[in-house]
Design an enzyme around this catalytic site. Structure first.
Site, mmCIF file in Angstrom:
data_model
loop_
_atom_site.group_PDB
_atom_site.id
_atom_site.type_symbol
_atom_site.label_atom_id
_atom_site.label_comp_id
_atom_site.label_asym_id
_atom_site.label_seq_id
_atom_site.Cartn_x
_atom_site.Cartn_y
_atom_site.Cartn_z
ATOM 1 N N ASP A 1 -12.240 7.354 3.970
ATOM 2 C CA ASP A 1 -11.022 7.125 4.740
ATOM 3 C C ASP A 1 -10.628 5.651 4.756
ATOM 4 O OD1 ASP A 1 -8.843 7.875 6.236
ATOM 5 O OD2 ASP A 1 -9.901 7.869 8.152
ATOM 6 N N ASP B 1 -2.764 10.477 3.701
ATOM 7 C CA ASP B 1 -4.190 10.175 3.779
ATOM 8 C C ASP B 1 -4.895 11.233 4.615
ATOM 9 O OD1 ASP B 1 -6.692 9.052 3.776
ATOM 10 O OD2 ASP B 1 -6.215 7.532 5.293
ATOM 11 N N ASP C 1 1.459 6.335 5.899
ATOM 12 C CA ASP C 1 0.423 5.473 5.336
ATOM 13 C C ASP C 1 0.915 4.719 4.097
ATOM 14 O OD1 ASP C 1 -2.074 4.461 5.929
ATOM 15 O OD2 ASP C 1 -3.121 5.777 4.530
ATOM 16 N N GLU D 1 -9.609 3.943 2.197
ATOM 17 C CA GLU D 1 -9.173 3.976 0.789
ATOM 18 C C GLU D 1 -8.089 2.960 0.478
ATOM 19 O OE1 GLU D 1 -5.779 5.275 2.627
ATOM 20 O OE2 GLU D 1 -7.827 5.869 3.114
ATOM 21 N N LYS E 1 0.843 -1.195 0.000
ATOM 22 C CA LYS E 1 0.000 0.000 0.000
ATOM 23 C C LYS E 1 0.881 1.248 0.000
ATOM 24 C CE LYS E 1 -3.148 2.592 3.043
ATOM 25 N NZ LYS E 1 -3.756 2.613 4.386
ATOM 26 N N LYS F 1 -10.113 13.374 8.172
ATOM 27 C CA LYS F 1 -9.619 13.017 9.495
ATOM 28 C C LYS F 1 -9.489 14.274 10.357
ATOM 29 C CE LYS F 1 -6.523 9.244 7.943
ATOM 30 N NZ LYS F 1 -7.002 8.130 8.770
ATOM 31 N N ARG G 1 -7.749 -0.202 1.113
ATOM 32 C CA ARG G 1 -8.230 -1.479 0.575
ATOM 33 C C ARG G 1 -8.702 -1.340 -0.865
ATOM 34 N NH1 ARG G 1 -12.404 -1.856 5.368
ATOM 35 N NH2 ARG G 1 -10.660 -0.679 6.221
#
Length: 460
Positions: A310, A233, A251, A312, A228, A240, A314
């Site tokens: 949020d 993010d 992230d 995202e 990933k 957030k 996956r």
């Protein structure tokens, strides 16, 4: 920085490593003058204590290092690293005191004390250098340390200097170093080549979203690593709060760990065919950002209802995993800083993983202990499949209720793998507080366990 052993031809001080319960017995075999000296230094053998012992001319003759009590050592990943950090600059060789079954781990921890993230400000890592003891695989340990440093550097670098462009450049550099091929599909080409969810997540950012691919090796089992690469993010339109956004430069920790593992594999010239896939995006807010309530169609054809922008990671992994599965690999491994639920379940120190492959599961659990890279198996719990099926679409990217968040995310990803053997890691990739051999900040979680397990899992 170079995390390597000192040359055995250079002068070095003997280092006697003494466990706290063994100090009195050790002193009984020493001259009274040494006993008096160590008492004057208040040396008790506590973990991390060190003392230099002068010779007749007043210069250091040897050093002693406290190894603490067994119960204290069990709480530390690299106990000897505590002493390495306390020793003055110089070269040392271990004269006694480290158990043979812990020697390679302790040497790795020592090398890692030399790591510092000094891109933006001068740092002061440990400067004591170790001569590799006889009987260890010194080149392998150096590769492990240098690959860990790569992972830490990538995670520690802020997004202003580690966006999708720079992450791609890092992959290209790694590929060039080892004679691998590298390419990227970016921007509109993602739609043209049927990688729509990677495009949807990253299209609002200034830097184009992309799928980065690196390939190395021409024979042996096919291993595909998927990391990933969400370089920042914001949470998207489900923005957030500030505190939750503070560490989002990490992230892309899944990509950083995959690249660390890839470097280990290539540097050790393992007999396999390696493919690395990194969906690299920034989840930003703009007028063209994807929205709650949108329904996206994935590369696999499965539709996904967006109930939280949020969640995202996956989404981008799903398209990459579908692509990975199409290549007919012998094993697919995904690594991602995916869910806070995993942190609630096992904390920051353990790397949870999911697999239906019993051979891989057992090999990983044993390898994690051996490699000082602790992992913990989590369940692909089939009864929870209904939680990710919203009815209006094939899948829900963020099931309501808050229960089993890491498990449902893993189940979501499994839908995109097909029949390939699959292992998924939901890691944290961050050291919250400084510890021996582990500076505060970016951290590798899982690569050493995976590297150790690969020969059994892939029959190498």
């Amino acid at each position: 920085m170079t995390l390597s052993f000192a040359s055995p031809s250079d002068p070095s001080l003997p280092l006697y490593v003494i466990a706290q319960p063994d100090l009195d017995d050790w002193l009984n075999d020493q001259p009274q003058s040494l006993t008096n000296w160590l008492k004057s230094c208040d040396f008790t053998g506590r973990l991390g204590q060190v003392a230099l012992v002068p010779g007749p001319d007043g210069t250091p003759s040897f050093a002693v290092a406290g190894y603490g009590k067994p119960a204290i050592r069990r709480r530390k990943r690299f106990p000897l690293a505590a002493a390495a950090e306390a020793l003055p600059e110089g070269n040392y060789h271990i004269a006694s005191g480290v158990p043979a079954n812990a020697l390679e781990t302790e040497c790795l921890g020592w090398l890692l004390t030399g790591y510092a993230f000094d891109t933006y400000a001068k740092q002061s890592p440990a400067k004591a250098r170790l001569v590799a003891p006889d009987g260890i695989d010194a080149p392998r340990i150096e590769i492990l340390a240098q690959s860990e440093a790569l992972t830490r550097d990538l995670v520690n670098t802020p997004t202003a200097d580690m966006g999708p462009d720079q992450l791609q450049a890092a992959v290209e550099t790694l590929a060039q170093d080892f004679g691998a091929s590298c390419k990227a599909v970016r921007g509109q080409a993602l739609l043209d080549q049927n990688l729509p969810m990677i495009h949807a997540v990253g299209r609002a950012a200034v830097q184009d979203p992309r799928l980065i691919e690196m390939n190395w090796g021409n024979s042996g089992p096919k291993l595909t690593l998927v990391g990933k690469g969400v370089c920042f993010d914001t949470g998207g339109l489900n923005l957030k709060p500030g505190n939750s956004m503070a560490l989002m430069k990490k992230d892309m920790g899944g990509a950083a760990n995959v690249l660390g593992l890839a470097q280990m594999i290539m540097a050790m010239n393992l007999p396999l065919q390696l493919r690395v896939l990194i969906p690299a995006v920034e989840n930003s807010v703009a007028g063209n950002a994807f929205r709650p309530g949108d329904i996206l169609t994935s590369r696999k054809g499965l539709t996904v209802e967006i109930n939280n922008t949020d969640a995202e990671g996956r989404l981008v992994l799903a398209d990459a995993l579908t692509l990975a599965d199409e290549g007919g690999p012998d094993l697919v491994i995904s690594m991602a800083t995916l869910t806070g639920a995993a942190r609630v379940a096992v904390g920051a120190d353990l790397a949870p993983f999911y697999t239906d492959d019993e051979t891989a599961a057992q090999a990983l659990m044993q390898a994690g202990q051996k490699a000082a890279d602790p992992v913990w198996r989590m369940p692909f719990h089939d009864p929870y499949e209904a939680m990710i099926e919203p009815g209006i679409a094939d899948l829900d990217n963020a099931p309501s209720g808050g229960f089993a968040g890491s498990i449902t995310a893993a189940l979501f990803l499994r839908r995109f793998v097909g029949n390939s053997r699959y292992v998924h890691f939901d890691i944290y990739s961050w050291q919250p507080r400084k510890a021996p051999g582990r500076s505060k900040g970016g951290l590798g979680q899982g690569p050493r366990a995976l590297l150790t397990a690969l020969p059994e899992v892939l029959g190498l």
